[in-house]
Design a protein around this motif. Structure first.
Motif, mmCIF file in Angstrom:
data_model
loop_
_atom_site.group_PDB
_atom_site.id
_atom_site.type_symbol
_atom_site.label_atom_id
_atom_site.label_comp_id
_atom_site.label_asym_id
_atom_site.label_seq_id
_atom_site.Cartn_x
_atom_site.Cartn_y
_atom_site.Cartn_z
ATOM 1 N N ALA A 127 0.829 -1.207 0.000
ATOM 2 C CA ALA A 127 0.000 0.000 0.000
ATOM 3 C C ALA A 127 0.863 1.256 0.000
ATOM 4 O O ALA A 127 0.594 2.213 -0.743
ATOM 5 N N HIS A 128 1.894 1.275 0.834
ATOM 6 C CA HIS A 128 2.799 2.428 0.888
ATOM 7 C C HIS A 128 3.465 2.646 -0.465
ATOM 8 O O HIS A 128 3.582 3.778 -0.953
ATOM 9 N N ALA A 129 3.898 1.542 -1.093
ATOM 10 C CA ALA A 129 4.593 1.656 -2.374
ATOM 11 C C ALA A 129 3.675 2.169 -3.472
ATOM 12 O O ALA A 129 4.080 2.996 -4.295
ATOM 13 N N VAL A 130 2.419 1.682 -3.513
ATOM 14 C CA VAL A 130 1.492 2.135 -4.562
ATOM 15 C C VAL A 130 1.240 3.628 -4.436
ATOM 16 O O VAL A 130 1.227 4.363 -5.439
ATOM 17 N N ARG A 131 1.020 4.099 -3.213
ATOM 18 C CA ARG A 131 0.808 5.547 -3.017
ATOM 19 C C ARG A 131 2.030 6.337 -3.456
ATOM 20 O O ARG A 131 1.914 7.401 -4.077
ATOM 21 N N ALA A 132 3.225 5.816 -3.145
ATOM 22 C CA ALA A 132 4.455 6.542 -3.465
ATOM 23 C C ALA A 132 4.728 6.586 -4.967
ATOM 24 O O ALA A 132 5.153 7.618 -5.494
ATOM 25 N N VAL A 133 4.464 5.467 -5.677
ATOM 26 C CA VAL A 133 4.825 5.442 -7.099
ATOM 27 C C VAL A 133 3.963 6.368 -7.934
ATOM 28 O O VAL A 133 4.374 6.779 -9.027
ATOM 29 N N LEU A 134 2.800 6.737 -7.442
ATOM 30 C CA LEU A 134 1.966 7.676 -8.186
ATOM 31 C C LEU A 134 2.653 9.024 -8.346
ATOM 32 O O LEU A 134 2.296 9.806 -9.234
ATOM 33 N N ARG A 135 3.630 9.307 -7.494
ATOM 34 C CA ARG A 135 4.396 10.559 -7.594
ATOM 35 C C ARG A 135 5.698 10.371 -8.374
ATOM 36 O O ARG A 135 6.531 11.274 -8.422
ATOM 37 N N GLN A 136 5.861 9.171 -8.974
ATOM 38 C CA GLN A 136 7.117 8.872 -9.680
ATOM 39 C C GLN A 136 6.924 8.755 -11.187
ATOM 40 O O GLN A 136 7.738 8.186 -11.890
ATOM 41 N N ASN A 137 5.809 9.284 -11.680
ATOM 42 C CA ASN A 137 5.540 9.384 -13.112
ATOM 43 C C ASN A 137 5.551 8.038 -13.835
ATOM 44 O O ASN A 137 6.168 7.892 -14.883
ATOM 45 N N PRO A 138 4.831 7.038 -13.309
ATOM 46 C CA PRO A 138 4.792 5.743 -14.008
ATOM 47 C C PRO A 138 3.718 5.721 -15.092
ATOM 48 O O PRO A 138 2.747 6.479 -15.055
ATOM 49 N N ASP A 139 3.899 4.850 -16.063
ATOM 50 C CA ASP A 139 2.851 4.538 -17.035
ATOM 51 C C ASP A 139 2.159 3.230 -16.677
ATOM 52 O O ASP A 139 0.951 3.085 -16.850
ATOM 53 N N VAL A 140 2.959 2.272 -16.216
ATOM 54 C CA VAL A 140 2.459 0.938 -15.869
ATOM 55 C C VAL A 140 2.902 0.612 -14.445
ATOM 56 O O VAL A 140 4.069 0.815 -14.096
ATOM 57 N N ILE A 141 1.966 0.111 -13.637
ATOM 58 C CA ILE A 141 2.275 -0.268 -12.255
ATOM 59 C C ILE A 141 1.877 -1.727 -12.063
ATOM 60 O O ILE A 141 0.737 -2.107 -12.329
ATOM 61 N N LEU A 142 2.819 -2.541 -11.637
ATOM 62 C CA LEU A 142 2.514 -3.921 -11.283
ATOM 63 C C LEU A 142 2.528 -4.043 -9.766
ATOM 64 O O LEU A 142 3.540 -3.743 -9.128
ATOM 65 N N VAL A 143 1.411 -4.466 -9.194
ATOM 66 C CA VAL A 143 1.304 -4.700 -7.758
ATOM 67 C C VAL A 143 1.243 -6.214 -7.572
ATOM 68 O O VAL A 143 0.245 -6.845 -7.908
ATOM 69 N N GLY A 144 2.322 -6.805 -7.081
ATOM 70 C CA GLY A 144 2.439 -8.253 -7.044
ATOM 71 C C GLY A 144 1.242 -8.959 -6.450
ATOM 72 O O GLY A 144 0.821 -9.999 -6.949
ATOM 73 N N GLU A 145 0.673 -8.385 -5.396
ATOM 74 C CA GLU A 145 -0.495 -9.006 -4.768
ATOM 75 C C GLU A 145 -1.281 -7.952 -4.001
ATOM 76 O O GLU A 145 -0.689 -7.127 -3.302
ATOM 77 N N MET A 146 -2.592 -7.980 -4.122
ATOM 78 C CA MET A 146 -3.453 -7.075 -3.356
ATOM 79 C C MET A 146 -3.891 -7.811 -2.090
ATOM 80 O O MET A 146 -4.858 -8.573 -2.105
ATOM 81 N N ARG A 147 -3.153 -7.574 -1.008
ATOM 82 C CA ARG A 147 -3.352 -8.347 0.216
ATOM 83 C C ARG A 147 -4.329 -7.720 1.190
ATOM 84 O O ARG A 147 -4.812 -8.382 2.096
ATOM 85 N N ASP A 148 -4.590 -6.433 1.046
ATOM 86 C CA ASP A 148 -5.408 -5.760 2.047
ATOM 87 C C ASP A 148 -6.224 -4.644 1.398
ATOM 88 O O ASP A 148 -6.020 -4.287 0.231
ATOM 89 N N GLN A 149 -7.154 -4.142 2.174
ATOM 90 C CA GLN A 149 -8.074 -3.117 1.691
ATOM 91 C C GLN A 149 -7.330 -1.871 1.218
ATOM 92 O O GLN A 149 -7.680 -1.273 0.191
ATOM 93 N N GLU A 150 -6.304 -1.478 1.940
ATOM 94 C CA GLU A 150 -5.571 -0.265 1.599
ATOM 95 C C GLU A 150 -4.881 -0.405 0.239
ATOM 96 O O GLU A 150 -4.904 0.525 -0.582
#
Length: 379
Positions: A213-236
């Motif tokens: 969750a912390h990483a997904v929020r942070a990468v939105l400020r890193q100008n990505p085009d594609v984001i791979l989230v290995g596993e969605m483990r929690d609500q956040e």
């Protein structure tokens, strides 16, 4: 095979023998074990105190070979792989996931854990090459999904069903065709992607970031085009991934669910009731596809093939998700061949008709036996 059994028996004897200390210093017995697994084209090594070394080859476990290994044998073999921080985490959490490279032998993913109070390990051999959609025998519709620039693609299936390899193939396809900024968030990083046409950053949970969750929020400020989230483990993490998919990013992620309908229910039910209507609305707008897969042993026992359910987010599918009619999704999938959709049973039947898997194997992997029988009868 007999020579291999003798070699492995000697290896286990070395692990058990107190006279082999000097020999271990010159040539690690773990090196020999990993090299034997690579030579035999095993996918996994299972090490349990009180049992012989076991390999998984072509989806099936080998009979235990050599003498049973003691808990002390396992600890001596595995401890050198760990940093001091990893050793502390293992003792604190009683389980540890990590990847490691071992000399020229290759890269491996390991899970160390305890059972009956003793250390045990499951070690997976990672291919040296990043797989492609073609090499994994996946349907062409999945390649077309990677032409999209925005939205959410979910890979689902039980542990060991090949989700990580499929997502790696997705990243490789984009990397080979588009000039994108790709950021992966994984636990742990399994496939290492070189920069080809794209720039690929790979973030490891626990090493580069405290959580998904912390990483997904942070990468939105890193100008990505594609984001791979290995596993969605929690609500956040789920909420952050949905937001990313809504705001102009292609998001790839995975869940441990068996089919598309179960995936939708699992996602929505992860949120409190007062938010579920909003989540359904977000899903109906952001979702591109759900791909559920399982690995099925080949007819000649020389490998495995993926059986795949594909749900593409057509207008009808989006409406069913928004209105909470998840139970009707399977019917929509079964009639959506024109859009590239297929049910798991249709995929299993196709594999049987192509003589890649046996009828009995297909039946063993079917969730709806009567439906599969009807597809098989049409040949």
């Amino acid at each position: 095979m007999a020579a291999y059994e003798n070699d492995l028996s000697e290896l286990v004897y070395e692990l058990n023998s107190s006279t082999a200390v000097a020999k271990r210093e010159r040539s690690s017995s773990l090196d020999a074990l990993l090299a034997a697994a690579v030579e035999q084209r095993a996918t996994d090594i299972i090490l349990i105190a009180g049992s012989a070394v076991t390999f998984r080859i072509n989806g099936s476990l080998t009979a235990g070979i050599g003498r049973p290994m003691s808990s002390d044998d396992l600890r001596k073999a595995l401890q050198p792989l760990l940093t001091s921080d990893q050793s502390k985490e293992l003792e604190s959490n009683r389980s540890l996931d990590f990847c490691f490279a071992h000399g020229s032998i290759g890269r491996f993913r390991a899970n160390l854990h305890y059972q009956r109070g003793t250390l045990a390990a499951s070690i997976r051999l990672l291919p040296s090459q990043v797989p492609t959609i073609e090499s994994l025998h996946l349907p062409p519709v999945l390649a077309r999904l990677m032409e999209r620039r925005q939205g959410l693609v979910l890979l689902t299936g039980p542990t060991g069903s090949g989700k990580t390899s499929t997502m790696a193939a997705f990243v490789d396809l984009i990397n080979s065709k588009r000039r994108d900024h790709i950021i992966t968030i994984e636990d742990p990083v399994e496939y290492q992607h070189p920069n080809r046409y794209s720039i690929v950053e790979q973030i490891e949970v626990g090493h580069d970031t405290p959580s998904f969750a912390h990483a997904v929020r942070a990468v939105l400020r890193q100008n990505p085009d594609v984001i791979l989230v290995g596993e969605m483990r929690d609500q956040e993490t789920m909420a952050a991934a949905l937001t990313a998919a809504e705001t102009g990013h292609l998001v790839l992620s995975s869940l441990h669910t068996n089919d598309a309908a179960q995936t939708m229910s699992r996602l929505v039910d992860s949120f409190p009731s007062n938010r579920q209507s909003q989540i359904r609305q977000q899903l109906s707008l952001a979702l591109l596809a759900v791909v559920a897969q399982q690995l099925v042993s080949a007819m000649d026992h020389a490998g495995v093939y993926p059986a795949v359910e594909v749900m593409v987010a057509t207008m009808a599918v989006r409406n069913l998700i928004r209105t909470g009619q998840d139970h009707l999704l399977r019917s929509e999938i079964s009639t959506g061949k024109r859009e590239g959709m297929m049910t798991m049973d249709q995929s299993l039947a196709d594999l049987v008709h192509a003589r890649r898997i046996s009828r009995d194997t297909a039946m063993a992997h079917s969730y709806h036996a009567e439906e599969l029988r009807s597809y098989l009868a049409r040949a």
